[in-house]
Design a protein around this motif. Structure first.
Motif, mmCIF file in Angstrom:
data_model
loop_
_atom_site.group_PDB
_atom_site.id
_atom_site.type_symbol
_atom_site.label_atom_id
_atom_site.label_comp_id
_atom_site.label_asym_id
_atom_site.label_seq_id
_atom_site.Cartn_x
_atom_site.Cartn_y
_atom_site.Cartn_z
ATOM 1 N N HIS A 24 41.084 -74.768 25.992
ATOM 2 C CA HIS A 24 41.034 -76.168 25.567
ATOM 3 C C HIS A 24 40.504 -76.989 26.736
ATOM 4 C CE1 HIS A 24 44.562 -77.085 28.067
ATOM 5 N NE2 HIS A 24 45.122 -75.998 27.568
ATOM 6 N N ALA A 25 40.093 -78.199 26.450
ATOM 7 C CA ALA A 25 39.582 -79.066 27.507
ATOM 8 C C ALA A 25 40.690 -79.363 28.511
ATOM 9 C CB ALA A 25 39.049 -80.365 26.909
ATOM 10 N N SER A 28 42.587 -82.461 27.565
ATOM 11 C CA SER A 28 43.193 -82.610 26.241
ATOM 12 C C SER A 28 43.414 -81.247 25.596
ATOM 13 C CB SER A 28 42.293 -83.456 25.330
ATOM 14 O OG SER A 28 42.797 -83.459 24.000
ATOM 15 N N THR A 29 44.661 -80.963 25.221
ATOM 16 C CA THR A 29 44.955 -79.695 24.555
ATOM 17 C C THR A 29 44.469 -79.692 23.112
ATOM 18 O OG1 THR A 29 47.152 -80.493 23.898
ATOM 19 C CG2 THR A 29 46.985 -79.292 25.988
ATOM 20 N N GLN A 30 44.064 -80.844 22.599
ATOM 21 C CA GLN A 30 43.602 -80.936 21.213
ATOM 22 C C GLN A 30 42.087 -80.809 21.089
ATOM 23 O OE1 GLN A 30 45.873 -84.675 20.322
ATOM 24 N NE2 GLN A 30 46.672 -83.463 18.620
ATOM 25 N N GLN A 31 41.426 -80.569 22.207
ATOM 26 C CA GLN A 31 39.967 -80.406 22.192
ATOM 27 C C GLN A 31 39.628 -78.997 22.660
ATOM 28 O OE1 GLN A 31 37.737 -83.510 24.154
ATOM 29 N NE2 GLN A 31 36.006 -82.143 24.569
ATOM 30 N N ARG A 32 38.986 -78.217 21.804
ATOM 31 C CA ARG A 32 38.653 -76.829 22.113
ATOM 32 C C ARG A 32 37.622 -76.742 23.235
ATOM 33 N NH1 ARG A 32 39.633 -72.779 18.300
ATOM 34 N NH2 ARG A 32 37.697 -71.749 18.912
ATOM 35 N N ASP A 33 37.764 -75.703 24.040
ATOM 36 C CA ASP A 33 36.754 -75.371 25.045
ATOM 37 C C ASP A 33 36.083 -74.080 24.583
ATOM 38 O OD1 ASP A 33 35.248 -74.593 27.219
ATOM 39 O OD2 ASP A 33 36.776 -75.096 28.703
ATOM 40 N N GLU A 34 34.827 -74.153 24.230
ATOM 41 C CA GLU A 34 34.121 -73.018 23.648
ATOM 42 C C GLU A 34 33.530 -72.075 24.697
ATOM 43 O OE1 GLU A 34 34.188 -72.380 20.568
ATOM 44 O OE2 GLU A 34 34.873 -74.269 19.674
#
Length: 297
Positions: A24-25, A28-34
């Protein structure tokens, strides 16, 4: 990484904590890190079925009132013993050396309680300090011997064989072997931590949660351990996982401590033992049935 894995391959350049491990970013844990962390991650390797360790059916067993227990760190003890060859100091082979065994016999010790010998990770805050987790209470591979204490640390298969040979030698000398295992948390940390293994498989299943994620509020884990997370042992699969190692190692309990200890003969068998509401009687022998990992893994 497979939670049940018996061989774990470390990154070629060694493991380092990186943002790519989060999943995750960072903000922010609610934003995925691809981003792909494969180049820097530990990986499981399929291991051949382990044969029974030599002499495991005849391992020593002392009555509680006969036990004289010494708690020992594999590296700490063997690195300081002057009669252990320098090449073997700090290793499982050093613990099995005749000089080491003679030391415990001379003291009248009957039972060696080994501080964690499962593969572990150092916590993120230690990395910038250049410090390791010396004691091992941050387990990454519950079924994998810690390669740091092997004479061949780059080869997990050889590390497991060396560990098994150590236990066989100690048993042959009449010494019980007890393992200290750490199932209260994993190295993945809090909800802001890394995705190394359990979190990537099923975050809700493996960890105890304080809250449920909503559109406006991220999930929060129950930090019962002070290490960021706590295993959700109320879930049947997690309970099954936790009770696999006592059977793998030959279950034993020392009632003087009220804690679950393991009388080891093999570092990595996969067995299912019964759940227990409390410490087992000293005479209890955990029955086990060989099981396979879930097919989804």
């Amino acid at each position: 990484m497979d939670p049940w894995g018996r061989e774990i391959i470390a990154p070629a350049e060694g493991f380092a904590w990186r943002e790519e491990h989060l999943g995750h970013a960072a903000h922010s844990t609610q934003q995925r890190d691809e981003r792909d962390n494969a180049a820097w991650a530990h990986k499981s390797r399929v291991a051949a079925p382990a044969a029974d360790a030599p002499g495991h059916l005849n391992r020593p067993h002392r009555a509680p009132h006969q036990r004289v227990l010494a708690e020992v760190h594999v590296k700490g003890f063997t690195a300081q013993h002057p009669d252990i060859p320098p090449a073997l100091r700090g290793t499982y082979a050093g613990m099995a050396h005749p000089a080491a065994i003679a030391h415990w016999q001379r003291l009248g010790v009957t039972t060696l309680s080994l501080l964690p010998v499962q593969q572990c990770l150092s916590e993120p805050h230690l990395q910038p300090l250049g410090l390791p987790n010396y004691w091992g209470y941050n387990t990454l591979g519950f079924f994998s011997a810690d390669p740091r204490w092997s004479t061949t640390p780059q080869d997990p298969r050889a590390a497991a064989s060396e560990f098994r040979a150590m236990v066989a030698s100690l048993h042959a000398a009449g010494l019980e072997v007890v393992l200290d295992v750490v199932y209260n948390h994993t190295p993945e940390g809090s909800e802001q931590g890394a995705t190394l293994c359990w979190r990537g498989l099923d975050h809700r299943q493996w960890y105890a949660h304080e809250t449920t994620a909503t559109a406006h509020e991220p999930v929060r884990l129950r930090n019962l351990t002070g290490c960021g997370n706590a295993l959700n042992v109320a879930h049947p699969m997690v309970s099954r996982f936790v009770h696999a190692t006592p059977c793998a190692a030959g279950g034993s309990t020392l009632p003087s401590t009220g804690a679950r200890w393991l009388n080891a003969f093999a570092p990595a068998a996969r067995c299912l033992g019964p759940a227990s509401a409390g410490p087992l009687p000293a005479s209890t022998s955990l029955p086990c049935t060989t099981v396979s990992p879930p097919t989804t893994w």
